[in-house]
Design a protein around this motif. Structure first.
Motif, mmCIF file in Angstrom:
data_model
loop_
_atom_site.group_PDB
_atom_site.id
_atom_site.type_symbol
_atom_site.label_atom_id
_atom_site.label_comp_id
_atom_site.label_asym_id
_atom_site.label_seq_id
_atom_site.Cartn_x
_atom_site.Cartn_y
_atom_site.Cartn_z
ATOM 1 N N LEU A 103 12.890 21.112 30.411
ATOM 2 C CA LEU A 103 12.402 20.923 29.049
ATOM 3 C C LEU A 103 11.210 19.969 29.033
ATOM 4 O O LEU A 103 11.212 18.952 29.734
ATOM 5 C CB LEU A 103 13.517 20.374 28.159
ATOM 6 C CG LEU A 103 13.267 20.426 26.652
ATOM 7 C CD1 LEU A 103 13.122 21.866 26.165
ATOM 8 C CD2 LEU A 103 14.414 19.754 25.908
ATOM 9 N N VAL A 104 10.202 20.313 28.246
ATOM 10 C CA VAL A 104 9.006 19.502 28.058
ATOM 11 C C VAL A 104 8.886 19.202 26.567
ATOM 12 O O VAL A 104 8.938 20.113 25.735
ATOM 13 C CB VAL A 104 7.746 20.237 28.554
ATOM 14 C CG1 VAL A 104 6.479 19.447 28.202
ATOM 15 C CG2 VAL A 104 7.824 20.488 30.055
ATOM 16 N N MET A 105 8.733 17.930 26.245
ATOM 17 C CA MET A 105 8.542 17.506 24.857
ATOM 18 C C MET A 105 7.075 17.652 24.492
ATOM 19 O O MET A 105 6.199 17.151 25.205
ATOM 20 C CB MET A 105 8.978 16.040 24.708
ATOM 21 C CG MET A 105 8.577 15.387 23.401
ATOM 22 S SD MET A 105 9.195 16.168 21.925
ATOM 23 C CE MET A 105 10.897 15.717 21.962
ATOM 24 N N PHE A 106 6.791 18.347 23.418
ATOM 25 C CA PHE A 106 5.442 18.474 22.882
ATOM 26 C C PHE A 106 5.388 17.529 21.693
ATOM 27 O O PHE A 106 5.906 17.819 20.621
ATOM 28 C CB PHE A 106 5.167 19.925 22.461
ATOM 29 C CG PHE A 106 3.742 20.200 22.099
ATOM 30 C CD1 PHE A 106 2.821 20.547 23.074
ATOM 31 C CD2 PHE A 106 3.317 20.133 20.785
ATOM 32 C CE1 PHE A 106 1.498 20.817 22.741
ATOM 33 C CE2 PHE A 106 2.004 20.408 20.438
ATOM 34 C CZ PHE A 106 1.086 20.747 21.421
ATOM 35 N N TYR A 157 -0.394 24.579 21.509
ATOM 36 C CA TYR A 157 1.044 24.680 21.795
ATOM 37 C C TYR A 157 1.434 26.131 22.056
ATOM 38 O O TYR A 157 2.125 26.432 23.035
ATOM 39 C CB TYR A 157 1.860 24.115 20.629
ATOM 40 C CG TYR A 157 3.327 24.461 20.698
ATOM 41 C CD1 TYR A 157 4.201 23.689 21.453
ATOM 42 C CD2 TYR A 157 3.837 25.571 20.024
ATOM 43 C CE1 TYR A 157 5.548 24.012 21.532
ATOM 44 C CE2 TYR A 157 5.176 25.905 20.114
ATOM 45 C CZ TYR A 157 6.029 25.126 20.851
ATOM 46 O OH TYR A 157 7.349 25.449 20.938
ATOM 47 N N ASP A 158 1.016 27.043 21.172
ATOM 48 C CA ASP A 158 1.376 28.456 21.308
ATOM 49 C C ASP A 158 0.862 29.043 22.616
ATOM 50 O O ASP A 158 1.574 29.785 23.303
ATOM 51 C CB ASP A 158 0.834 29.269 20.126
ATOM 52 C CG ASP A 158 1.567 28.984 18.825
ATOM 53 O OD1 ASP A 158 2.704 28.456 18.862
ATOM 54 O OD2 ASP A 158 0.990 29.275 17.752
ATOM 55 N N LYS A 202 2.925 27.525 25.494
ATOM 56 C CA LYS A 202 4.263 28.125 25.496
ATOM 57 C C LYS A 202 4.226 29.540 26.070
ATOM 58 O O LYS A 202 5.079 29.926 26.872
ATOM 59 C CB LYS A 202 4.825 28.136 24.069
ATOM 60 C CG LYS A 202 6.238 28.644 23.990
ATOM 61 C CD LYS A 202 6.786 28.522 22.591
ATOM 62 C CE LYS A 202 8.228 28.999 22.551
ATOM 63 N NZ LYS A 202 8.834 28.820 21.242
ATOM 64 N N HIS A 203 3.226 30.321 25.674
ATOM 65 C CA HIS A 203 3.079 31.686 26.183
ATOM 66 C C HIS A 203 2.835 31.683 27.699
ATOM 67 O O HIS A 203 3.442 32.477 28.435
ATOM 68 C CB HIS A 203 1.938 32.404 25.461
ATOM 69 C CG HIS A 203 1.722 33.805 25.942
ATOM 70 N ND1 HIS A 203 2.501 34.858 25.544
ATOM 71 C CD2 HIS A 203 0.824 34.306 26.824
ATOM 72 C CE1 HIS A 203 2.102 35.956 26.142
ATOM 73 N NE2 HIS A 203 1.071 35.652 26.928
ATOM 74 N N ALA A 204 1.952 30.804 28.153
ATOM 75 C CA ALA A 204 1.654 30.734 29.590
ATOM 76 C C ALA A 204 2.899 30.369 30.395
ATOM 77 O O ALA A 204 3.122 30.912 31.485
ATOM 78 C CB ALA A 204 0.539 29.722 29.851
ATOM 79 N N LEU A 205 3.734 29.479 29.860
ATOM 80 C CA LEU A 205 4.951 29.083 30.568
ATOM 81 C C LEU A 205 6.018 30.170 30.500
ATOM 82 O O LEU A 205 6.838 30.287 31.415
ATOM 83 C CB LEU A 205 5.494 27.774 29.989
ATOM 84 C CG LEU A 205 4.603 26.552 30.216
ATOM 85 C CD1 LEU A 205 5.124 25.361 29.431
ATOM 86 C CD2 LEU A 205 4.493 26.226 31.704
ATOM 87 N N ALA A 206 6.012 30.971 29.460
ATOM 88 C CA ALA A 206 6.996 32.044 29.311
ATOM 89 C C ALA A 206 6.724 33.205 30.265
ATOM 90 O O ALA A 206 7.638 33.959 30.603
ATOM 91 C CB ALA A 206 7.017 32.547 27.867
ATOM 92 N N ILE A 264 10.278 26.775 32.229
ATOM 93 C CA ILE A 264 9.890 25.556 31.523
ATOM 94 C C ILE A 264 9.798 25.892 30.037
ATOM 95 O O ILE A 264 9.097 26.819 29.645
ATOM 96 C CB ILE A 264 8.544 25.015 32.041
ATOM 97 C CG1 ILE A 264 8.670 24.643 33.518
ATOM 98 C CG2 ILE A 264 8.096 23.809 31.221
ATOM 99 C CD1 ILE A 264 7.368 24.216 34.168
ATOM 100 N N GLU A 265 10.539 25.142 29.232
ATOM 101 C CA GLU A 265 10.539 25.348 27.795
ATOM 102 C C GLU A 265 9.914 24.147 27.101
ATOM 103 O O GLU A 265 10.142 23.007 27.493
ATOM 104 C CB GLU A 265 11.964 25.532 27.274
ATOM 105 C CG GLU A 265 12.629 26.789 27.775
ATOM 106 C CD GLU A 265 14.047 26.939 27.258
ATOM 107 O OE1 GLU A 265 14.489 26.127 26.410
ATOM 108 O OE2 GLU A 265 14.723 27.876 27.724
ATOM 109 N N LEU A 266 9.143 24.424 26.063
ATOM 110 C CA LEU A 266 8.548 23.377 25.245
ATOM 111 C C LEU A 266 9.417 23.150 24.019
ATOM 112 O O LEU A 266 9.915 24.102 23.427
ATOM 113 C CB LEU A 266 7.150 23.780 24.773
ATOM 114 C CG LEU A 266 6.065 23.902 25.831
ATOM 115 C CD1 LEU A 266 4.768 24.381 25.189
ATOM 116 C CD2 LEU A 266 5.840 22.593 26.532
#
Length: 159
Positions: free
Chosen positions: A15-18, A36-37, A40-44, A56-58
């Motif tokens: 988990l990553v805190m934004f 942010y979007d 998040k998309h790049a990590l998904a 990795i989730e934001l």
């Protein structure tokens, strides 16, 4: 003599805190959320070489919850579980009690990372030179950078 140490179980997610302050300027706020979007998309959808790693989730406050008694446990739990904070540093960030509370989970008062925590500072509408010492302590990475300006400047240039 050389007993094998059993491997630790790998978590299925990290988990990553934004962490960010809600900005009154609609365009600036939109740029933060767009950043942010995209992140998040790049990590998904990681590159093939990273697919075997934990996802990795934001986490971010999407409902503009203020630092209230009801919101604090949710924000604190997310901060405690997160190994990394992406701190979207704006002119409003250091004046927000919720933002300061989130930063306190990751940074000491002097600006060092706390044990088992890391932070990445993104200058939104404030440059490195204008940030408080806590957010640029030692060699803290402050993005975009002293040379590139702020996220808003880069975004508007299409960089």
């Amino acid at each position: 003599s050389g007993a094998l140490v059993p491997p630790r179980a790998m978590s299925s997610r990290l988990l990553v805190m934004f962490s960010y302050a809600w900005l009154d300027n609609e365009e600036q706020q939109h740029i933060q959320i767009d950043f942010y979007d995209r992140l998040k998309h790049a990590l998904a959808y990681p590159l093939d070489e990273f697919r075997g790693l934990p996802r990795i989730e934001l986490w971010r406050d999407e409902k503009q919850i203020r630092s209230t008694r009801q919101a604090q446990p949710q924000m604190d739990a997310a901060c405690q579980e997160s190994f990394l904070a992406v701190i979207m540093f704006s002119d409003k960030y250091p004046h927000s009690s919720a933002c300061t509370r989130e930063a306190d989970h990751f940074l000491t008062k002097k600006g060092s990372d706390k044990k088992n925590k890391r932070s990445l500072i993104v200058g939104v509408n404030i440059g490195h030179a204008d940030a408080p010492a806590r957010f640029k302590y030692k060699t803290r990475l402050f993005l975009p950078s002293q040379n590139w300006g702020t996220l808003l400047e880069l975004w508007c240039k299409g960089t």
